[in-house]
Design a protein around this motif. Sequence first.
Motif, PDB file in Angstrom:
ATOM      1  N   SER A  12       0.673  -1.104   0.102  1.00 30.33           N
ATOM      2  CA  SER A  12       0.072  -0.016  -0.137  1.00 30.33           C
ATOM      3  C   SER A  12       1.033   1.374  -0.051  1.00 30.33           C
ATOM      4  N   SER A  17       4.631  -0.329  -2.718  1.00 31.56           N
ATOM      5  CA  SER A  17       3.855   0.588  -3.945  1.00 31.56           C
ATOM      6  C   SER A  17       5.011   0.901  -4.911  1.00 31.56           C
ATOM      7  N   VAL A  43      -3.110   2.588  -5.269  1.00 30.85           N
ATOM      8  CA  VAL A  43      -1.797   2.170  -5.983  1.00 30.85           C
ATOM      9  C   VAL A  43      -2.357   1.201  -7.110  1.00 30.85           C
TER      10      VAL A  43
END
Length: 239
Positions: A12, A17, A43
């Motif tokens: 996340s 990410s 994302v």
Amino acid sequence: MKGKIVLIVGGSGGIGSATAKKFGKEGAKVVLAARNKVKAEEVAKEINDNGGEAFAIETNATDPEAVERMASEIEDQLGKIDVLINAFGQGIIQPFMEIDTADAKEIIDVNVYGTFLVTQTVMKHMKEDGPTSVVMFPGTMGKYVMKNASVYAASKFAIQGFTKALIEEQRRGKTKFSLLYLGGVDTAFWDDERVSMKVKKEMMLTPDEVADAVFYAVNQPSGSVLNEMVIQPESHQLV
């Protein structure tokens, strides 16, 4: 990486990410697993909007039922997993005698037990007829120690030992294990109130630099494996 199923646990934000975006750009089917599904979905949407293929799923690395549900859903909906990237973890940098026992337990539960649980569960759902990869992040605290890092370093050394033992156990298998020892990376790690250090984040590694290293590790030729890599900022990042 075209069509490969890449699971990033801790996808996340930060390293997870950036790594997801890198693999998505290269054609992989990326699954971002995180406790905060909303951020993971953000994302995933960015990857999809840029022509990639990404999915978000909620999980808790220390909950056996949640981890098994995550792995089973991925296999049922997408297929066997090709790559596992364990990009999750928590930090604590404090004088030993000041560490709260509840915080110490949480760090060890997430970093050590969580890594064991996720890795064991996901490996049961990985491809058996082709090469697979597992990437770990023991960080430099899993290779060297520093002042006020007793509990954190213990958890990271555990990841190193765990992975090296797996390498021996799986020597005749088709899974490649890579250990990435990273110095300071400009992530939210340093914003945790339990990390009592003054740092210059602008002098640290960027998540994108780390993502490039992860991609390089996973994409070694079929006859080779990147076992270990140490990456440090050019300049010492402590104030």
